[in-house]
Design a protein around this motif. Sequence first.
Motif, mmCIF file in Angstrom:
data_model
loop_
_atom_site.group_PDB
_atom_site.id
_atom_site.type_symbol
_atom_site.label_atom_id
_atom_site.label_comp_id
_atom_site.label_asym_id
_atom_site.label_seq_id
_atom_site.Cartn_x
_atom_site.Cartn_y
_atom_site.Cartn_z
ATOM 1 N N ALA A 77 41.763 42.667 26.634
ATOM 2 C CA ALA A 77 41.972 43.548 28.024
ATOM 3 C C ALA A 77 43.221 42.776 28.591
ATOM 4 C CB ALA A 77 40.870 43.524 29.039
ATOM 5 N N SER A 78 44.442 43.740 28.755
ATOM 6 C CA SER A 78 45.673 43.086 29.380
ATOM 7 C C SER A 78 45.327 42.565 30.603
ATOM 8 C CB SER A 78 46.387 44.418 29.544
ATOM 9 O OG SER A 78 47.489 43.987 30.590
ATOM 10 N N ARG A 79 46.115 41.611 30.927
ATOM 11 C CA ARG A 79 46.011 40.486 31.993
ATOM 12 C C ARG A 79 46.268 41.398 33.154
ATOM 13 N NH1 ARG A 79 46.516 35.027 32.008
ATOM 14 N NH2 ARG A 79 45.104 35.390 30.320
ATOM 15 N N SER A 80 46.724 42.600 33.174
ATOM 16 C CA SER A 80 47.381 43.527 34.203
ATOM 17 C C SER A 80 46.176 44.393 34.338
ATOM 18 C CB SER A 80 48.518 44.418 33.906
ATOM 19 O OG SER A 80 49.643 43.454 33.653
ATOM 20 N N SER A 81 45.363 44.461 33.577
ATOM 21 C CA SER A 81 44.191 45.498 33.794
ATOM 22 C C SER A 81 43.253 45.321 34.874
ATOM 23 C CB SER A 81 43.257 45.807 32.415
ATOM 24 O OG SER A 81 44.090 46.199 31.332
ATOM 25 N N ASP A 82 42.348 46.234 35.510
ATOM 26 C CA ASP A 82 41.445 46.090 36.326
ATOM 27 C C ASP A 82 40.258 45.696 35.744
ATOM 28 O OD1 ASP A 82 43.302 47.160 37.910
ATOM 29 O OD2 ASP A 82 42.641 49.221 38.024
ATOM 30 N N GLY A 83 39.565 44.883 36.878
ATOM 31 C CA GLY A 83 38.276 44.277 36.436
ATOM 32 C C GLY A 83 37.984 43.200 35.494
#
Length: 647
Positions: free
Chosen positions: A617-623
């Motif tokens: 999951a991208s470091r910019s993603s939510d949660g």
Amino acid sequence: MKTYGWILTGAVAATGAAQAQEADPYFLGTLRIESSAAQALLGNEEIDEEDLENRNAATTKDVFAGESSITASGGAAIAQKVYVNGIEESLLSITIDGARQNKSAFHHTGNVLLDPALLKRVEVSEGIAPADAGPGALAGRIAYETKDAGDLLEDGDTFGGMTSATVGTNGDSARGNLTLFGRQGGFEYLLSATRHKSGDYDDGAGVRVPGTEADLTDYILKLAYEADSGSRLEFSASQTEDTGTRSAQAGPGGILFTRPDFAAVVGRPSVFVDALSKRTSYTLTYTDEKPEGWFDPMIQLSYNEQEIDASGVWGVNESLSGIVQNKWQIGNGTLTAGLDFFHETAKGRGRGPGPFGSSGKEELTNLGLFAQARQDVTDRVSVSYGARVDTQEFKAATGQTFEETGVSLNGAVDVILSDRWTLNAGVASSFGGYELGEAALINFGGAWNYAGFTTSRANAARIGLRYESGPWEASGAIFYTEVNDINAVLPTGGARGAQSDLVSQGFDGSLGYYGSKGFFRANYTYADVELNNAAIGSTAYYFGRPMGHIIGLEAAYDLNPHLRIGGTAEIALDNHDTPVKLSGYEAVDLYAAYTPKSMQNVEFRLDVRNVFDETYASRSSDGVGLPNVVALNEPGQSFELTAKIKF
């Protein structure tokens, strides 16, 4: 009003000096502090047409591939958000062809819906934005610019076109674009349409990620007339729409909320519903393409609308904005000064029972006066400095009215230390003003209150060194950005006057080799992002995300005049700044682009996305890192074939 008068007097005085002054031998039309190398070290990146071509950008995330300080979350287009040094784009000034963009109407969706098919360049200011970047540039700005007919027509041609088609293996994706353009006399036109469709993609482990199908449609129209004298009037209109089946879960009031930024919510069964994200923009611009003497104007009027339908709630943000400015030649440089304004509204409604079926509206009006000078002071020192004054009026959902005036100042310097070393430094203090609340949730669950409602302010500083020797370039800078007294956009218990302080600080570094046949560039950013003196969380909506250490790589090499190979990589190191460690990842994309010798107007390209099938999951993603959320994994490996034809 005294401050307005001070800036205006300064602008007029500088104009008079410019008219009386002979051109300085050091000013050759390109100011050193405006060079790409100087601006990059000051945190002002330009992603140009060649970068976009190399990255074959089909999504907002692709636009910033290979960057480390600018990142984007993944998933469907409806969910993608951009972060600059970990600060969400809602705290930056965002424009598309000059049209001011408002924030998202719902926190689980992206702020600016964008299709990059016709992008010409993207200019990003990280923390220190000039006065002519517009109001609300608390943590900088992002300015997207699209191509017009003049950028695409070959010399002597009056008509042209280009079309492209891309198919991909992950999610059986298909994307097509057709653009037609022409010029007759002083008239120009451009028409473009893009359609992107796919099924849900698989992550690196081969697991289907539901609710991630692509279903994007984009239209652009541009019309222009340019007189022999150089006077140019241009009208542009665009509409971008993302629809499709998205993941939704029950929330307050028992109604469904579309959450395309999550794979799932623990303990809440997912239901898949149709959702909508839609952006519509209109812009009318006047410029003088052959300026003479002191008259080099730009006048622009824009309207922008962003609509979100998230099943249980609906919201829309509207923005009417304009600018009147002129650029004067002054001693060894330029002075840009003018007026700008915007009037924005946020309105929405709930579709639940009782208080969850409420609706409301907020309004924000801003009038600004600005001046920004850029000068080569000596053959070794170049400066940029400016100021703006903004007066705001905010009308709350309760009918209350708030008014405030604030001053913003900025300054930057570029100093040549030797034939290889250069120092850059910049500071800014920016008035942010009031913030519109989240449109879809105004008065949702109960009436909002505005006790303690106030204006925000940002302070930013940056200093760095760059080294150049032949094809080699290296640079490094430390940065600090704080945004204080940010009112709650997504209030708890309806308390819009609740305030938060945000800080992003760290280091940006870059090492590059630029040869005649190719280049290699490595970017590194460490951003320590804190909210109210604690590590920021991964659902700090309208604030930021916990970035930590990010490395971006990009390279390209021409094997011969017809074949180019290259790629990008995003590497995130483990982040131990957060309460729960965020695991690192390495994602690599590679490509080969071929133009047949006998058909210079044709290009075939093969992209391999996520070459090593990384599951992450991208470091910019939510949660990310939260126990009650299943974070959205990025797509796994995909082979994509693109054919482009120009005619």
